[in-house]
Design a protein around this motif. Structure first.
Motif, PDB file in Angstrom:
ATOM      1  N   ALA A 131      37.084  20.472  44.341  1.00  0.00           N
ATOM      2  CA  ALA A 131      35.886  21.070  44.920  1.00  0.00           C
ATOM      3  C   ALA A 131      34.915  21.517  43.835  1.00  0.00           C
ATOM      4  CB  ALA A 131      36.266  22.254  45.802  1.00  0.00           C
ATOM      5  N   TYR A 132      35.418  22.123  42.790  1.00  0.00           N
ATOM      6  CA  TYR A 132      34.545  22.639  41.727  1.00  0.00           C
ATOM      7  C   TYR A 132      33.809  21.500  41.034  1.00  0.00           C
ATOM      8  CZ  TYR A 132      32.984  25.481  37.786  1.00  0.00           C
ATOM      9  OH  TYR A 132      32.210  26.138  36.861  1.00  0.00           O
ATOM     10  N   GLU A 133      34.548  20.409  40.789  1.00  0.00           N
ATOM     11  CA  GLU A 133      33.944  19.247  40.122  1.00  0.00           C
ATOM     12  C   GLU A 133      32.792  18.687  40.937  1.00  0.00           C
ATOM     13  OE1 GLU A 133      35.288  14.720  38.833  1.00  0.00           O
ATOM     14  OE2 GLU A 133      36.807  16.244  39.235  1.00  0.00           O
ATOM     15  N   ASN A 134      32.937  18.644  42.264  1.00  0.00           N
ATOM     16  CA  ASN A 134      31.886  18.118  43.126  1.00  0.00           C
ATOM     17  C   ASN A 134      30.799  19.144  43.415  1.00  0.00           C
ATOM     18  OD1 ASN A 134      32.678  15.272  44.383  1.00  0.00           O
ATOM     19  ND2 ASN A 134      34.551  16.448  44.086  1.00  0.00           N
ATOM     20  N   TRP A 135      31.121  20.409  43.184  1.00  0.00           N
ATOM     21  CA  TRP A 135      30.197  21.491  43.521  1.00  0.00           C
ATOM     22  C   TRP A 135      29.182  21.740  42.406  1.00  0.00           C
ATOM     23  CZ3 TRP A 135      29.772  26.466  41.267  1.00  0.00           C
ATOM     24  CH2 TRP A 135      29.028  27.400  41.997  1.00  0.00           C
ATOM     25  N   VAL A 136      29.637  21.668  41.158  1.00  0.00           N
ATOM     26  CA  VAL A 136      28.752  21.983  40.026  1.00  0.00           C
ATOM     27  C   VAL A 136      27.604  20.992  39.928  1.00  0.00           C
ATOM     28  CG1 VAL A 136      28.599  22.149  37.506  1.00  0.00           C
ATOM     29  CG2 VAL A 136      30.555  23.133  38.699  1.00  0.00           C
ATOM     30  N   VAL A 137      27.921  19.702  40.008  1.00  0.00           N
ATOM     31  CA  VAL A 137      26.905  18.649  39.948  1.00  0.00           C
ATOM     32  C   VAL A 137      26.950  17.899  41.276  1.00  0.00           C
ATOM     33  CG1 VAL A 137      26.088  16.611  38.707  1.00  0.00           C
ATOM     34  CG2 VAL A 137      27.305  18.412  37.482  1.00  0.00           C
ATOM     35  N   PRO A 138      25.809  17.601  41.896  1.00  0.00           N
ATOM     36  CA  PRO A 138      25.829  16.874  43.167  1.00  0.00           C
ATOM     37  C   PRO A 138      26.667  15.608  43.072  1.00  0.00           C
ATOM     38  CG  PRO A 138      23.604  17.601  42.663  1.00  0.00           C
ATOM     39  CD  PRO A 138      24.437  17.915  41.463  1.00  0.00           C
TER      40      PRO A 138
ATOM     41  N   ARG B  21      13.518  11.686  43.394  1.00  0.00           N
ATOM     42  CA  ARG B  21      14.912  12.090  43.184  1.00  0.00           C
ATOM     43  C   ARG B  21      14.924  13.592  42.929  1.00  0.00           C
ATOM     44  NH1 ARG B  21      19.675   9.295  39.529  1.00  0.00           N
ATOM     45  NH2 ARG B  21      21.246  10.876  39.952  1.00  0.00           N
ATOM     46  N   MET B  22      15.780  14.301  43.676  1.00  0.00           N
ATOM     47  CA  MET B  22      15.804  15.758  43.635  1.00  0.00           C
ATOM     48  C   MET B  22      17.200  16.251  43.245  1.00  0.00           C
ATOM     49  SD  MET B  22      12.698  15.900  45.202  1.00  0.00           S
ATOM     50  CE  MET B  22      12.424  17.558  45.793  1.00  0.00           C
ATOM     51  N   ARG B  23      17.278  17.476  42.824  1.00  0.00           N
ATOM     52  CA  ARG B  23      18.554  18.183  42.643  1.00  0.00           C
ATOM     53  C   ARG B  23      19.619  17.331  41.958  1.00  0.00           C
ATOM     54  NH1 ARG B  23      17.528  22.857  44.716  1.00  0.00           N
ATOM     55  NH2 ARG B  23      16.674  23.217  46.800  1.00  0.00           N
ATOM     56  N   TYR B  24      19.274  16.733  40.813  1.00  0.00           N
ATOM     57  CA  TYR B  24      20.254  15.945  40.093  1.00  0.00           C
ATOM     58  C   TYR B  24      20.777  16.675  38.860  1.00  0.00           C
ATOM     59  CZ  TYR B  24      15.939  14.680  37.609  1.00  0.00           C
ATOM     60  OH  TYR B  24      14.732  14.715  36.952  1.00  0.00           O
ATOM     61  N   LEU B  25      20.374  17.925  38.700  1.00  0.00           N
ATOM     62  CA  LEU B  25      20.855  18.728  37.578  1.00  0.00           C
ATOM     63  C   LEU B  25      21.972  19.656  38.038  1.00  0.00           C
ATOM     64  CD1 LEU B  25      17.459  19.720  35.904  1.00  0.00           C
ATOM     65  CD2 LEU B  25      19.005  17.868  35.258  1.00  0.00           C
ATOM     66  N   PRO B  26      22.862  20.042  37.115  1.00  0.00           N
ATOM     67  CA  PRO B  26      23.944  20.967  37.495  1.00  0.00           C
ATOM     68  C   PRO B  26      23.387  22.323  37.913  1.00  0.00           C
ATOM     69  CG  PRO B  26      24.353  19.953  35.334  1.00  0.00           C
ATOM     70  CD  PRO B  26      22.950  19.617  35.711  1.00  0.00           C
TER      71      PRO B  26
END
Length: 471
Positions: free
Chosen positions: A51-58, A94-99
């Protein structure tokens, strides 16, 4: 082989079948226990978990498609006629691609973070360039009656509007409408104020938050639920429970999602929490998901859905709050008369839709949905669809608005923010989550079916042999 040996063999086969069936049945609670144990460990938002791996970066690229409304009869509109609009788009970013930024774990089992706001134009996914020009509503001029209510001030504002050659409608580029431009009318106002205006100004280089969510380490049923937004659990915009920040940010939900659940999620774009209800089962990249959709009840009139009465604050468009499908968010837009609806006024009442020509609502195209993997609660695919509108009101003191016959909502644009899990993430998800669960359920089914067939088959054969022996 003697009759006794044959009968013993048949009984042994039946016993083996019964054992296999019982083993398959026993695997159901044991398997559920193992799945639950693994998910409870891996679904917490803690460094080292899936979960953390998928949560930090989209886990997938997030895109926003913008569709603009070009006014085809500008002269008639400024003389009081209904606008005839033509949709043009998409223009894709493209949006929200940063951690996430400033991630901080807290002792009360919460984690806080900011969402960086950034938009990068994607020409290959767009119908034109950011410099394409449309005839659209003049954001500053149309907002003036709501921003400056005094009659004397409006007379003064009218002189500034005329001296800057501003009108109710204007020609602007995609980039200007979205991200801001210096308005000529606002430049003439003789006191300090923001001169730049745009549908999403300011955006690039800003952050959304501070969010603080439960990490699920102590209670997995609270994973990703928002504890506070900007250090508050309420928005100070609405009355009662409408003001509470409910649910998650939509990227994930607590695990073990059921079809009868109502999924709450908060959207800062519309300054409120909203909800989704189950619609159907689907398969996304070989991952079984539940599709949840935002139903008509979310934007319904309080006469239809009494829970919406605390969202009713506007007194111009619908004095008795009987209109459906539109939400006044001026309180979180510095008083600007901004309303959000679904695209093309989907689910809106007739008194809203009858003032505009050229809109064609389609539930399949304009519906907001989330495809959620039910065991983990991860959102695998989503499409958030919203329309930005400005309330146009008549003003006898502002010449360019003096011929407006009645207040009405004027669509500016609608957006489709969408994402689907990428191939790498999907493969990781299948290998670690969906495939093991699928194989376990398959093993359970095979053992039960094979065991039951063996048991029945051998028992039938045994009784047949036994009956022959008795004869």
């Amino acid at each position: 082989m003697g009759a006794c040996d044959r009968n013993c063999g048949l009984l042994s086969g039946a016993i083996i079948g019964a054992v296999l069936a019982i083993l398959g049945g026993a695997l159901i609670p044991i398997g559920d226990f193992l799945i639950n144990k693994t998910i409870r460990k891996e679904a917490a938002i803690e460094n080292g978990t899936i979960a953390y791996e998928n949560w930090v970066v989209p886990g997938s690229p997030v895109f926003r498609q913008f569709f603009f409304y070009h006014v085809q009869n500008p002269s008639e509109v400024m003389n009081g006629s209904r606008p005839n609009l033509k949709q043009i788009g998409p223009y894709t970013y493209r949006m929200r691609y940063l951690p996430k930024e400033n991630i901080t774990q807290h002792s009360d089992y919460t984690v806080s973070y900011f969402l960086p706001n950034i938009a990068r134009f994607e020409p290959d996914m767009s119908v034109g360039s950011e410099n394409d020009t449309f005839t659209c509503i003049n954001l500053a001029v149309v907002a003036a009656p709501a921003m400056y209510k005094s009659g004397l001030v409006q007379i003064f504002i009218n002189t500034l509007i005329k001296s800057s050659n501003s009108l109710m409608l204007q020609n602007r580029t995609v980039k200007e409408i979205l991200w801001g431009y210096v308005d000529p009318f606002l430049k003439k106002i003789p006191f300090p104020m923001e001169r730049t205006i745009g549908a999403f100004y300011p955006y690039n280089g800003t952050t959304d938050g501070l969010y603080r969510v439960f990490n699920g380490i102590d209670d997995i049923s609270k994973t990703a639920l928002i504890s506070s937004y900007k250090n508050k659990s309420t928005l100070s915009l609405w009355d009662g429970y409408c003001d509470i920040v409910n649910g998650t940010d939509g990227a994930s939900f607590p695990p073990f999602v059921k079809k009868n659940h109502v999924l709450q999620f908060f959207s800062s774009d519309i300054c409120r929490s909203i909800f989704g209800v189950f619609k159907e089962e689907r398969i996304v990249k070989d991952i079984p998901v539940y599709r949840f959709v935002v139903p008509p009840a979310a934007f319904a009139s309080p006469l239809v859905n009494p829970d919406n009465i605390c969202f009713c604050t506007e007194k111009v468009l619908s004095r008795n709050c009987t209109s459906a499908g539109a939400l006044d968010i001026s309180a979180c837009k510095e008083g600007k008369p901004v309303y959000v609806t679904l695209p093309h006024f989907l689910f809106a009442s007739k008194d809203i839709t009858e003032n505009i020509e050229g809109l064609y609502p389609d539930m399949n195209e304009h519906e907001t949905f989330l495809d959620v993997e039910p065991t983990t609660g991860f959102t695998i695919h989503f499409a958030k669809k919203l329309q930005v509108n400005l309330l146009v009101t008549p003003s006898s003191r502002i010449e360019t608005l003096s011929k407006i016959r009645q207040p009405y909502l004027f669509p500016v644009l609608w957006l489709n923010e969408t994402a689907i899990i990428g191939e790498d993430k999907a493969e990781m998800f299948r290998s670690k989550v969906s495939t093991p669960i699928k194989m376990l359920h398959l093993l359970e089914a095979v053992l039960i079916i094979v065991g039951a067939v063996m048991f029945l088959g051998f028992m039938v054969s045994y009784f047949i042999c036994r009956s022959k022996k008795l004869k």
